[in-house]
Design a protein around this motif. Structure first.
Motif, PDB file in Angstrom:
ATOM      1  N   LYS A 172       1.076  -1.328  -0.124  1.00 53.61           N
ATOM      2  CA  LYS A 172      -0.142   0.171  -0.098  1.00 53.61           C
ATOM      3  C   LYS A 172       0.905   1.242   0.006  1.00 53.61           C
ATOM      4  O   LYS A 172       0.760   2.253  -0.686  1.00 53.61           O
ATOM      5  N   THR A 173       2.008   1.160   0.716  1.00 49.18           N
ATOM      6  CA  THR A 173       2.829   2.370   0.790  1.00 49.18           C
ATOM      7  C   THR A 173       3.449   2.566  -0.743  1.00 49.18           C
ATOM      8  O   THR A 173       3.639   3.879  -0.991  1.00 49.18           O
ATOM      9  N   ASP A 176       0.774   4.163  -2.741  1.00 42.83           N
ATOM     10  CA  ASP A 176       0.638   5.696  -2.345  1.00 42.83           C
ATOM     11  C   ASP A 176       1.557   6.538  -2.970  1.00 42.83           C
ATOM     12  O   ASP A 176       1.278   7.559  -3.547  1.00 42.83           O
ATOM     13  N   GLN A 177       2.809   6.029  -2.821  1.00 39.49           N
ATOM     14  CA  GLN A 177       3.813   6.774  -3.343  1.00 39.49           C
ATOM     15  C   GLN A 177       3.989   6.789  -4.919  1.00 39.49           C
ATOM     16  O   GLN A 177       4.475   8.098  -5.619  1.00 39.49           O
ATOM     17  N   TRP A 268       9.521   9.360   7.012  1.00 43.52           N
ATOM     18  CA  TRP A 268       9.778   7.980   6.287  1.00 43.52           C
ATOM     19  C   TRP A 268      10.336   7.146   7.062  1.00 43.52           C
ATOM     20  O   TRP A 268       9.781   5.796   7.162  1.00 43.52           O
ATOM     21  N   HIS A 271       7.451   5.972   9.342  1.00 42.61           N
ATOM     22  CA  HIS A 271       6.453   4.958   8.526  1.00 42.61           C
ATOM     23  C   HIS A 271       7.012   3.502   8.497  1.00 42.61           C
ATOM     24  O   HIS A 271       6.246   2.517   8.379  1.00 42.61           O
ATOM     25  N   ILE A 275       5.391   0.023   9.599  1.00 40.91           N
ATOM     26  CA  ILE A 275       5.070  -1.222   8.727  1.00 40.91           C
ATOM     27  C   ILE A 275       5.460  -2.510   9.601  1.00 40.91           C
ATOM     28  O   ILE A 275       4.844  -3.351   9.587  1.00 40.91           O
ATOM     29  N   TRP A 278       2.945  -2.732  12.799  1.00 35.46           N
ATOM     30  CA  TRP A 278       1.859  -2.313  12.395  1.00 35.46           C
ATOM     31  C   TRP A 278       0.745  -3.094  13.526  1.00 35.46           C
ATOM     32  O   TRP A 278      -0.401  -2.346  13.669  1.00 35.46           O
ATOM     33  N   GLN A 337       1.097  11.052   4.952  1.00 38.21           N
ATOM     34  CA  GLN A 337       1.845  10.251   3.994  1.00 38.21           C
ATOM     35  C   GLN A 337       3.354  10.361   4.374  1.00 38.21           C
ATOM     36  O   GLN A 337       3.763  11.450   4.769  1.00 38.21           O
ATOM     37  N   PRO A 338       4.142   9.218   4.471  1.00 37.91           N
ATOM     38  CA  PRO A 338       5.627   9.414   4.734  1.00 37.91           C
ATOM     39  C   PRO A 338       6.396  10.340   3.850  1.00 37.91           C
ATOM     40  O   PRO A 338       7.116  10.941   4.428  1.00 37.91           O
TER      41      PRO A 338
END
Length: 620
Positions: A172-173, A176-177, A268, A271, A275, A278, A337-338
């Motif tokens: 997912k990360t 998103d990036q 980051w 984040h 991960i 979590w 967001q990171p």
């Protein structure tokens, strides 16, 4: 999964659990300190209180101390890895993985004609494909996986759930990036003279030396900083047209403050820790609070810079600008967001920020002896392990499944010695006969893993030359003629100018080859056993001749019976000529094998000439 990889994952999981538990205790302490010191500690130090939490989560090892906070808590009664294991087992497991790969490479190097790494990957893939393609082999695999499922303990199930969560969260990360980078590429660089002037002046005011882009985009929840290697300040065009000059400067100063403080890189790191952890709600809370404190610390940094060059009324302008920005976005409290750092806030946080801005004075961002004392005290009790945990854990009956599964160091060491001795013996045999191939069996029990019923590829090694390549035709012909099947050979009427380039013999191994070796080992009562392979059939053979840029490639393929149903309908030596992706193909069937002659697109050889070559291109 190989036993060594399993041990690495198990060690990593134990380290994550232990670190998460210890960090949770620290998070609670930080929240208590922030509550007690909210009117006594400057915002910069409130933010820095989260640093020990990050360090605690990243520490692979820590010294012992009687002052440790964790002396108060019985960690081993809750976390299933002792201190000795958490500090030594993780690197040792990864070293084992590295050493195992190195040892296999060394054995192959001693056998001069060993396959390279790409062929090894292809070989393993073919083993798996062939293994699943046969009904009897599928039965083996079903028994193996069912046995493994029955043996899977509660700890392994937890580890599987954790690993699945890590993979999903990481995926997912990445998505998103990708979306963020795409939105940034679609943004428009702001080059208006007035706006560019304000941008440069504010950059100079904040002391930023790096190259920074100024981008307008509605797709990114700005104003925000995107990226840390090549940062860009992004602002919404709809917001931009509502700002006065001093308000734009305040916004840009805040974003340059994030760049100067490397906040995107810090985000980051937080984040990535999320991960891995979590499953820990306290860590989610800590990251949320740290992002809020980061914004307030950035506000303080900006006001500190501006206070030396601007009048005190700039505090009021800065506060009004934050209100204006948040009202423009309806106080949405945008999702973090990171890769972003910007002017985000909720109702409650906005109240805290405005109060801080109103009461700000220059010393609020300077060094504080009180803040440093708090940080040193917190680090001295939280970044050290409990005294004597290794002794207590060794004698404690509460050590759970992870500890039990990883305490078989002595049997594992003895098994590894037996395995290495057998590999060394085979390596010496291969020095005399490098063309030989051996299957080496080492049971999972020897490797320190769980016993396996049926067939498991992790228990086998191939040593020698299972899929060799050749630089001379004579060497190829010597090896190929030993096979009990039709193989490619040099055509009798090879066109003038063509010379031998290379040849390859690719063999495939299935559970039909491996399972009997394990059965023999079990019958003889041996946990480490090897057997020389009598290779009589190949899966694929390739013979190549070149003339300048032109080439002639003669190949054959072995097909399983069920894959050959349609192909069997063709007559022997019935030639089919096609052109596919620019190359020329002449195909035919001979003695249960599929043969092809392939030439490059510009090759002048005709279909009839290739057929003439095919008539003498097979050694039967």
């Amino acid at each position: 999964m190989s036993p060594t990889l399993y041990e690495c994952l198990l060690s990593l999981f134990g380290w994550v659990l232990r670190g998460s538990f210890m960090a949770s205790i620290l998070i609670v302490m930080v929240l208590i300190l922030q509550f007690l010191l909210k009117n006594k500690l400057e915002v910069r130090w409130m933010y820095l209180l989260w640093v020990p939490v990050a360090i605690r989560l990243l520490l692979p090892w820590a010294p012992e101390s009687s002052l440790s906070l964790y002396n108060v808590f019985s960690l081993e009664a809750i976390v299933p890895v002792s201190q000795e294991q958490s500090q030594a087992q993780l690197p040792s497991a990864w070293n084992s993985l590295w050493e195992g790969a190195g040892e296999r490479s060394e054995a192959k190097a001693q056998a001069e004609n060993a396959a390279d790494s790409d062929k090894s990957v292809l070989l393993e893939r073919k083993i798996e494909v062939s293994n699943s393609s046969l009904e009897s082999d599928t039965t083996w695999d079903m028994r193996f996986w069912w046995s493994g499922f029955k043996q899977m303990g509660f700890t392994n199930m937890l580890m599987s759930v954790w690993l699945l969560g890590v993979l999903l969260f990481a995926a997912k990360t990445v998505y998103d990036q990708f979306q963020l980078k795409r939105a940034l590429r679609e943004g428009r660089t702001i080059e208006t003279p007035y706006l560019s002037t304000v941008f440069r002046e504010t950059k100079q005011l904040m002391g930023v030396k790096r190259d920074v882009r100024f981008v307008a985009s509605e797709r990114i929840p700005g104003p925000a900083v995107v990226g840390f290697r090549k940062p860009a300040i992004v602002i919404s065009p709809s917001l931009l047209v509502t700002l006065r000059g001093e308000q734009l400067q305040c916004i840009l100063a805040h974003e340059f403050g994030h760049i100067q403080r490397r906040d995107v890189a810090v985000n980051w790191m937080m984040h990535i820790l999320l991960i891995l952890h979590w499953f820990n709600p306290l860590l989610w809370l800590a990251v949320h609070k740290a992002r809020q404190d980061q914004e307030m610390a950035c506000d303080a940094c900006v006001l500190d810079r501006m206070s030396s060059l601007m009048p005190l009324q700039h505090n009021h302008t800065y506060g009004q600008t934050i209100i204006h920005v948040l009202e423009h976005f309806h106080l949405s409290g945008k999702r973090h967001q990171p890769g972003l750092a910007g002017l985000s806030a909720t109702h409650k946080q906005m109240k805290r920020r405005l109060l801080m801005i109103k009461q700000f004075h220059k010393r609020s961002y300077h060094l504080s002896m009180f803040g440093m004392a708090i940080m040193i005290a917190l680090g001295s009790v939280s970044l050290v392990n409990a005294k004597g945990n290794d002794v207590d854990a060794a004698s404690s009956p509460a050590v759970n499944e992870i500890a039990l599964e990883t305490t078989a160091a002595k049997p594992k060491a003895e098994g590894k010695k037996l395995e290495e001795e057998e590999k060394g013996r085979i390596a010496k045999l291969l020095e005399k006969n490098p063309d030989d191939t051996y299957i080496v069996y080492a049971s999972n029990e020897v490797k320190g893993g769980l016993p396996v019923e049926g067939f498991s590829l992790s228990e086998f090694y191939l040593m020698g030359s299972p899929s060799p390549s050749f630089d001379t035709y004579e060497a190829y012909l010597k090896r190929a003629s030993a096979l009990k099947e039709a193989v490619p050979q040099q055509p009798a009427d090879l066109p003038d100018g063509y010379i031998f380039s290379n040849a390859e013999i690719d063999n495939v191994f299935t559970s039909k080859d491996f399972a009997p070796v394990k059965a023999e080992a079990k019958k003889l009562g041996k946990q480490v056993y090897s057997k020389k392979m009598n290779i009589t059939k190949s899966d694929h053979i390739s013979l190549t001749y070149t003339k300048g840029e032109d080439f002639i490639n003669i190949t054959n393929f072995h097909w399983d019976e069920k894959d050959l149903e349609e192909y069997k309908k063709r007559k022997e030596k019935e030639y089919s000529y096609t052109n596919h992706e620019g190359k020329n193909y002449l195909s035919w069937r001979q003695n249960g094998k599929s043969f092809q002659i392939v030439t490059n697109p510009s090759n002048p050889l005709t279909k009839d000439e290739l057929i003439q070559l095919a008539k003498t291109a097979v050694l039967e």
